[in-house]
Design a protein around this motif. Structure first.
Motif, PDB file in Angstrom:
ATOM      1  N   TYR A  35      87.474   8.418  32.955  1.00 39.97           N
ATOM      2  CA  TYR A  35      87.045   8.776  31.618  1.00 39.97           C
ATOM      3  C   TYR A  35      88.274   9.111  30.780  1.00 39.97           C
ATOM      4  O   TYR A  35      89.303   9.576  31.297  1.00 39.97           O
ATOM      5  CB  TYR A  35      86.106   9.998  31.652  1.00 39.97           C
ATOM      6  N   ALA A  42      84.403  14.939  23.396  1.00 39.73           N
ATOM      7  CA  ALA A  42      83.751  14.737  24.681  1.00 39.73           C
ATOM      8  C   ALA A  42      84.398  13.567  25.426  1.00 39.73           C
ATOM      9  O   ALA A  42      84.951  12.655  24.801  1.00 39.73           O
ATOM     10  CB  ALA A  42      82.265  14.469  24.468  1.00 39.73           C
ATOM     11  N   PRO A  43      84.340  13.572  26.757  1.00 37.88           N
ATOM     12  CA  PRO A  43      84.867  12.430  27.519  1.00 37.88           C
ATOM     13  C   PRO A  43      84.073  11.159  27.235  1.00 37.88           C
ATOM     14  O   PRO A  43      82.859  11.204  27.028  1.00 37.88           O
ATOM     15  CB  PRO A  43      84.670  12.872  28.971  1.00 37.88           C
ATOM     16  N   GLN A  95      73.786  11.479  43.260  1.00 36.03           N
ATOM     17  CA  GLN A  95      74.148  11.463  41.847  1.00 36.03           C
ATOM     18  C   GLN A  95      75.128  12.554  41.415  1.00 36.03           C
ATOM     19  O   GLN A  95      75.364  12.704  40.237  1.00 36.03           O
ATOM     20  CB  GLN A  95      72.891  11.579  40.980  1.00 36.03           C
ATOM     21  N   VAL A  97      78.426  14.160  40.326  1.00 32.82           N
ATOM     22  CA  VAL A  97      79.689  13.673  39.762  1.00 32.82           C
ATOM     23  C   VAL A  97      80.611  14.862  39.526  1.00 32.82           C
ATOM     24  O   VAL A  97      80.273  15.775  38.772  1.00 32.82           O
ATOM     25  CB  VAL A  97      79.459  12.921  38.438  1.00 32.82           C
ATOM     26  N   THR A  98      81.782  14.838  40.180  1.00 31.74           N
ATOM     27  CA  THR A  98      82.759  15.904  39.991  1.00 31.74           C
ATOM     28  C   THR A  98      84.065  15.314  39.480  1.00 31.74           C
ATOM     29  O   THR A  98      84.442  14.194  39.850  1.00 31.74           O
ATOM     30  CB  THR A  98      83.023  16.682  41.298  1.00 31.74           C
TER      31      THR A  98
ATOM     32  N   THR B  30      67.378  10.240  34.384  1.00 31.40           N
ATOM     33  CA  THR B  30      66.826  11.165  35.369  1.00 31.40           C
ATOM     34  C   THR B  30      67.808  12.261  35.755  1.00 31.40           C
ATOM     35  O   THR B  30      67.422  13.354  36.122  1.00 31.40           O
ATOM     36  CB  THR B  30      66.418  10.405  36.641  1.00 31.40           C
ATOM     37  N   ALA B  31      69.092  11.952  35.679  1.00 30.71           N
ATOM     38  CA  ALA B  31      70.100  12.927  36.097  1.00 30.71           C
ATOM     39  C   ALA B  31      70.677  13.642  34.882  1.00 30.71           C
ATOM     40  O   ALA B  31      70.906  13.028  33.840  1.00 30.71           O
ATOM     41  CB  ALA B  31      71.219  12.246  36.869  1.00 30.71           C
ATOM     42  N   TYR B  33      73.659  16.782  33.907  1.00 27.81           N
ATOM     43  CA  TYR B  33      74.787  17.541  34.440  1.00 27.81           C
ATOM     44  C   TYR B  33      75.241  18.587  33.432  1.00 27.81           C
ATOM     45  O   TYR B  33      75.246  18.338  32.232  1.00 27.81           O
ATOM     46  CB  TYR B  33      75.974  16.612  34.708  1.00 27.81           C
ATOM     47  N   TYR B  35      78.772  20.944  32.762  1.00 28.80           N
ATOM     48  CA  TYR B  35      80.163  21.214  33.113  1.00 28.80           C
ATOM     49  C   TYR B  35      80.701  22.284  32.172  1.00 28.80           C
ATOM     50  O   TYR B  35      80.259  22.427  31.037  1.00 28.80           O
ATOM     51  CB  TYR B  35      81.032  19.955  32.961  1.00 28.80           C
ATOM     52  N   PHE B  45      82.542  21.497  37.432  1.00 30.46           N
ATOM     53  CA  PHE B  45      81.135  21.213  37.717  1.00 30.46           C
ATOM     54  C   PHE B  45      80.347  22.517  37.861  1.00 30.46           C
ATOM     55  O   PHE B  45      80.756  23.425  38.583  1.00 30.46           O
ATOM     56  CB  PHE B  45      81.032  20.410  39.010  1.00 30.46           C
ATOM     57  N   TYR B  48      73.788  20.098  38.688  1.00 25.88           N
ATOM     58  CA  TYR B  48      73.159  18.887  38.201  1.00 25.88           C
ATOM     59  C   TYR B  48      71.693  18.858  38.619  1.00 25.88           C
ATOM     60  O   TYR B  48      71.304  19.485  39.610  1.00 25.88           O
ATOM     61  CB  TYR B  48      73.916  17.639  38.639  1.00 25.88           C
ATOM     62  N   LEU B  91      79.733  21.365  28.472  1.00 26.42           N
ATOM     63  CA  LEU B  91      79.396  19.962  28.263  1.00 26.42           C
ATOM     64  C   LEU B  91      78.193  19.572  29.111  1.00 26.42           C
ATOM     65  O   LEU B  91      78.125  19.896  30.301  1.00 26.42           O
ATOM     66  CB  LEU B  91      80.585  19.072  28.641  1.00 26.42           C
ATOM     67  N   SER B  95      72.514  10.598  32.976  1.00 22.16           N
ATOM     68  CA  SER B  95      72.657   9.228  33.472  1.00 22.16           C
ATOM     69  C   SER B  95      71.341   8.791  34.101  1.00 22.16           C
ATOM     70  O   SER B  95      70.452   9.602  34.369  1.00 22.16           O
ATOM     71  CB  SER B  95      73.784   9.135  34.509  1.00 22.16           C
ATOM     72  N   ILE B 102      77.918   8.066  33.165  1.00 21.61           N
ATOM     73  CA  ILE B 102      77.293   9.269  32.634  1.00 21.61           C
ATOM     74  C   ILE B 102      77.779   9.452  31.201  1.00 21.61           C
ATOM     75  O   ILE B 102      78.941   9.163  30.886  1.00 21.61           O
ATOM     76  CB  ILE B 102      77.545  10.518  33.499  1.00 21.61           C
ATOM     77  N   TYR B 103      76.862   9.844  30.366  1.00 18.29           N
ATOM     78  CA  TYR B 103      77.121   9.966  28.939  1.00 18.29           C
ATOM     79  C   TYR B 103      77.146  11.442  28.565  1.00 18.29           C
ATOM     80  O   TYR B 103      76.244  12.192  28.927  1.00 18.29           O
ATOM     81  CB  TYR B 103      76.020   9.257  28.135  1.00 18.29           C
ATOM     82  N   PHE B 104      78.170  11.814  27.816  1.00 21.34           N
ATOM     83  CA  PHE B 104      78.351  13.214  27.463  1.00 21.34           C
ATOM     84  C   PHE B 104      77.837  13.523  26.066  1.00 21.34           C
ATOM     85  O   PHE B 104      77.924  12.701  25.150  1.00 21.34           O
ATOM     86  CB  PHE B 104      79.846  13.576  27.513  1.00 21.34           C
TER      87      PHE B 104
END
Lengths: 109, 113
Positions: A35, A42-43, A95, A97-98, B30-31, B33, B35, B45, B48, B91, B95, B102-104
């Motif tokens: 990213y 934002a990323p 799913q 993500v780190t 569905t997911a 997150y 941060y 992190f 999620y 943030l 996704s 994944i979209y922020f």
């Protein structure tokens, strides 16, 4: 994340090529992201690798070696607007993500 | 909606107060997150969700932090008894399984004074 390592900072010259490395450790690898994040924003998504090899997308390419736990992001024909942080991220398990701490790239004239 | 939406975009609160941050994911994702990103640092992190269940809460820094999600829709992150160390941008991202991206959202900037 603590299991993702990237250099903290890099400097490169406009028009040049730069390679940003990322090493990782995980038992549940399902993919690796890169990213881009400009300061205060934002990323945004650059690439996703799940199989070994090189994925090319315009000036940006990303490489993955699962056996070595290693990836790199290659930026060609650097432009001033490429000055940003570049974040390596792991998709683990289903799913989760780190992210690594990111590499701050400064492009100089 | 067209993108991930977060509110408030900015919040200044007094130490000791509770705050709620909201995230509206992209429809069908569905997911979801959460941060935390402190100034000049990487993305930490927090938690999620898959649907409305949270398989991994290991990133929540303390019991002052909690999060919930209604179905595959809105999520709220609650910070109780805020401390100055909680100052950061929070943030949210979403996704769906078939799409490896994944979209922020733009983040909620929290300042505890």
């Amino acid at each position: 994340g603590q299991n993702i390592d990237q250099p903290t900072e890099m400097t490169a010259t406009e028009g040049a090529i730069v390679q940003i490395n990322c090493t990782y450790q995980t038992s549940g690898f399902n993919g690796l992201f890169w990213y881009q994040q400009h300061a205060g924003e934002a990323p945004t998504f650059l690439s996703y690798n799940v199989l070994d090899g090189l994925e090319e997308k315009g000036r940006f390419s990303s490489f993955l070696s699962r056996s070595k736990g290693y990836s790199y992001l290659l930026l060609k024909e650097l432009q001033m607007k490429d000055s940003a942080s570049y974040l390596c991220a792991l998709l683990e398990g289903y799913q989760k993500v780190t992210f690594g701490t990111g590499t701050k790239l400064q492009v100089i004239p | 909606g067209a993108g991930v939406s977060q509110s408030p975009s900015n919040k200044v609160t007094e130490k000791g107060k509770d705050v709620e941050l909201r995230c509206d994911p992209i429809s069908g994702h569905t997911a979801l997150y959460w941060y935390r990103q402190r100034l000049g640092q990487g993305l930490e992190f927090l938690i999620y969700f898959q649907g409305n269940s949270a398989p991994d809460k290991s990133g929540l820094p303390s019991d002052r932090f909690s999060a919930e999600r209604t179905g595959e829709s809105v999520s709220t992150l609650t910070i109780q008894r805020t401390q100055q160390e909680d100052s950061a941008v929070y943030l949210c991202a979403s996704s769906r399984v078939a799409e490896n991206t994944i979209y922020f959202g733009e983040g909620s900037w929290l300042t505890v004074v």
